[in-house]
Design an enzyme around this catalytic site. Structure first.
Site, short mmCIF file in Angstrom:
data_model
loop_
_atom_site.label_atom_id
_atom_site.label_comp_id
_atom_site.label_asym_id
_atom_site.label_seq_id
_atom_site.Cartn_x
_atom_site.Cartn_y
_atom_site.Cartn_z
N CYS A 69 18.77 8.00 -0.03
CA CYS A 69 18.04 7.94 -1.30
C CYS A 69 18.59 8.93 -2.33
O CYS A 69 18.37 8.76 -3.53
CB CYS A 69 16.55 8.21 -1.07
SG CYS A 69 15.80 6.97 0.00
N HIS A 75 13.22 10.22 -7.93
CA HIS A 75 13.35 9.15 -6.93
C HIS A 75 11.99 8.49 -6.75
O HIS A 75 10.96 9.17 -6.71
CB HIS A 75 13.83 9.76 -5.61
CG HIS A 75 13.87 8.78 -4.48
ND1 HIS A 75 14.43 7.53 -4.61
CD2 HIS A 75 13.39 8.85 -3.21
CE1 HIS A 75 14.31 6.88 -3.47
NE2 HIS A 75 13.68 7.65 -2.61
N ASN A 100 10.59 1.47 -3.06
CA ASN A 100 11.66 2.46 -2.85
C ASN A 100 12.98 1.70 -2.67
O ASN A 100 13.19 1.04 -1.65
CB ASN A 100 11.33 3.30 -1.61
CG ASN A 100 12.36 4.38 -1.34
OD1 ASN A 100 13.44 4.39 -1.93
ND2 ASN A 100 12.04 5.28 -0.43
O1 UT7 Z 1 12.97 7.62 0.18
C1 UT7 Z 1 13.04 8.47 1.27
C2 UT7 Z 1 11.87 9.29 1.33
N1 UT7 Z 1 10.77 8.58 1.93
C3 UT7 Z 1 9.57 8.96 1.55
O2 UT7 Z 1 9.45 9.74 0.65
C4 UT7 Z 1 8.39 8.42 2.27
C5 UT7 Z 1 7.48 9.56 2.56
N2 UT7 Z 1 6.25 9.20 3.21
C6 UT7 Z 1 5.27 8.49 2.59
O3 UT7 Z 1 5.44 8.04 1.47
C7 UT7 Z 1 3.96 8.34 3.31
O4 UT7 Z 1 3.93 9.20 4.42
C8 UT7 Z 1 3.65 6.90 3.77
C9 UT7 Z 1 3.39 6.02 2.56
C10 UT7 Z 1 4.83 6.36 4.56
C11 UT7 Z 1 2.41 6.87 4.64
O5 UT7 Z 1 1.32 7.45 3.96
P1 UT7 Z 1 0.41 8.55 4.68
O6 UT7 Z 1 -0.69 8.86 3.77
O7 UT7 Z 1 1.32 9.68 5.09
O8 UT7 Z 1 -0.15 7.75 5.90
P2 UT7 Z 1 0.01 8.07 7.46
O9 UT7 Z 1 1.43 7.88 7.89
O10 UT7 Z 1 -0.65 9.35 7.73
O11 UT7 Z 1 -0.82 6.87 8.05
C12 UT7 Z 1 -2.20 6.73 7.83
C13 UT7 Z 1 -2.70 5.50 8.57
C14 UT7 Z 1 -2.17 5.41 9.99
O12 UT7 Z 1 -3.21 4.95 10.80
P3 UT7 Z 1 -3.99 5.98 11.75
O13 UT7 Z 1 -2.94 6.57 12.66
O14 UT7 Z 1 -4.58 6.99 10.83
O15 UT7 Z 1 -4.98 5.09 12.44
C15 UT7 Z 1 -1.10 4.34 9.91
O16 UT7 Z 1 -0.96 3.62 11.11
O17 UT7 Z 1 -2.23 4.32 7.88
C16 UT7 Z 1 -1.64 3.43 8.84
N3 UT7 Z 1 -0.64 2.63 8.16
C17 UT7 Z 1 -0.93 1.52 7.47
N4 UT7 Z 1 -2.10 0.89 7.24
C18 UT7 Z 1 -2.07 -0.22 6.49
C19 UT7 Z 1 0.70 2.85 8.08
N5 UT7 Z 1 1.28 1.87 7.36
C20 UT7 Z 1 0.30 1.05 6.97
C21 UT7 Z 1 0.25 -0.14 6.21
N6 UT7 Z 1 -0.94 -0.72 5.97
N7 UT7 Z 1 1.36 -0.69 5.64
#
Ligand code: UT7
EC number: 2.3.1.180
Length: 306
Positions: free
Chosen positions: A96, A233, A263
């Site tokens: 990225c 980004h 992204n």
């Molecule tokens: O470009 C390179 C850099 N990449 C990034 O900058 C990405 C950085 N990370 C993020 O943007 C975020 O961490 C995410 C958008 C990927 C995830 O958001 P989050 O607020 O950190 O959520 P989380 O990973 O803590 O997940 C929360 C919950 C989980 O369920 P449990 O374990 O709490 O029951 C996930 O399983 O959301 C669940 N989850 C989803 N639910 C519905 C993960 N993906 C999805 C989804 N739809 N697509």
């Protein structure tokens, strides 16, 4: 592809995607489109707005992690598609952060006298390396390309000069397992799929982004108040908002396109730039800060005057 289009494919919802990321839609390349064809289209658009033709360019740097082939460099394929048989071209792989690395590199080639006009392209087809059954990654990424032309021009060595004014680049391979592709020519002999521990990446993102931006401000002798535009980004609206807040960059100076494109990795910064130039926000003479962070980890910032 809209968020709702995922609802029958994986367990997710438009509401979750919008709340957690700010993404509303992303583009997916058609079967006959590739990183080279998207990059060529962006290159032609950039040349058109610069009033140049491929004959004017002596270097092409393509930032991509989704090349058409393992080799040759997709930049060389784009060079050929543009009918260019002079100069040189190479790919830059910093995921990225690729476009930010490529702009900083192009500037050094110009300063070093190896090139006079550089076409810098970010082009990606992440749809081809996504695991479409993994809801934690497949909803986040999209395909696209953007490009700009950098031209040598004498400056006075002051902040009012046009072009790249300061840059700060970083990487740290200790974070490899948090965001990587589980295949490659030298390991599995396959292309592999993107794997990410999103929460872990998120935890590091704001600190890393703000560190390189503060280093860039220090090098240029400016503060956040001097900026006209912040073009970060486009991975997650929450990361963009938290970074701008920590740096004291006013909300109205932040260019956000993550809602439109998702992204797009190395294409995200040039796509955001092109939207803000096309709608008249970024104008000649504006002070613009580019920033990115991604797999590796790699991260970096470039300050330029448009
Ligand atoms: O470009 C390179 C850099 N990449 C990034 O900058 C990405 C950085 N990370 C993020 O943007 C975020 O961490 C995410 C958008 C990927 C995830 O958001 P989050 O607020 O950190 O959520 P989380 O990973 O803590 O997940 C929360 C919950 C989980 O369920 P449990 O374990 O709490 O029951 C996930 O399983 O959301 C669940 N989850 C989803 N639910 C519905 C993960 N993906 C999805 C989804 N739809 N697509």
């Amino acid at each position: 592809m809209k968020n709702a289009d995922f609802e029958g494919m994986v367990e997710t919802s438009d509401e979750w995607i919008v709340q957690r990321t700010g993404i509303r839609q992303r583009h997916v390349a058609a079967d006959d489109e590739t990183t080279a064809s998207l990059g060529e289209a962006a290159a032609r658009a950039a040349l058109g707005s610069a009033g140049m033709t491929p004959a004017d360019i002596d270097l092409i740097i393509l930032a991509t992690s989704t090349p058409n082939n393992t080799f040759p460099a997709t930049a060389v394929e784009i060079q050929n598609r543009l009918g260019m048989h002079h100069g040189f071209a190479f790919d830059m792989q910093a995921v990225c952060s690729g476009f930010v690395y490529a702009v900083a590199t192009a500037d050094l080639y110009i300063r070093g006298g190896l090139a006079k006009r550089v076409l810098v392209i970010g082009s990606e087809t992440f749809s081809r390396i996504l695991d479409w059954s993994d809801r934690s990654t497949c909803v986040l990424f999209g395909d696209g390309a953007g490009a700009l032309v950098l031209e040598a021009e004498d400056g006075a060595g002051v902040i009012t000069d046009r072009g790249v004014l300061a840059a700060s680049l970083r990487s740290d391979g200790a974070h490899k397992d948090k965001l990587f592709v589980d295949g490659g020519p030298s390991t599995t002999g396959t292309v592999g799929h993107l794997r990410m521990e999103g929460r872990e990446v998120f935890k590091h993102a704001v600190g890393m982004i703000t560190d390189v931006i503060e280093a860039t401000f220090g090098e240029a002798g400016i503060t956040a108040q001097d900026l006209d535009w912040f073009v970060p980004h486009q991975a997650n609206k929450r990361i963009i908002d938290a970074s701008a807040k920590k740096l004291g960059i006013a909300e109205q100076k932040v260019v956000v396109t993550v809602d439109l494109h998702g992204n797009t990795s190395a294409a995200s910064v040039p796509l955001a730039l092109s939207v803000a130039v096309a709608d008249g926000r970024i104008k000649k003479g504006d002070l613009v800060l580019l920033e990115a962070m991604g797999g590796g980890f790699t991260w970096g910032a470039v300050l330029l005057r448009w």
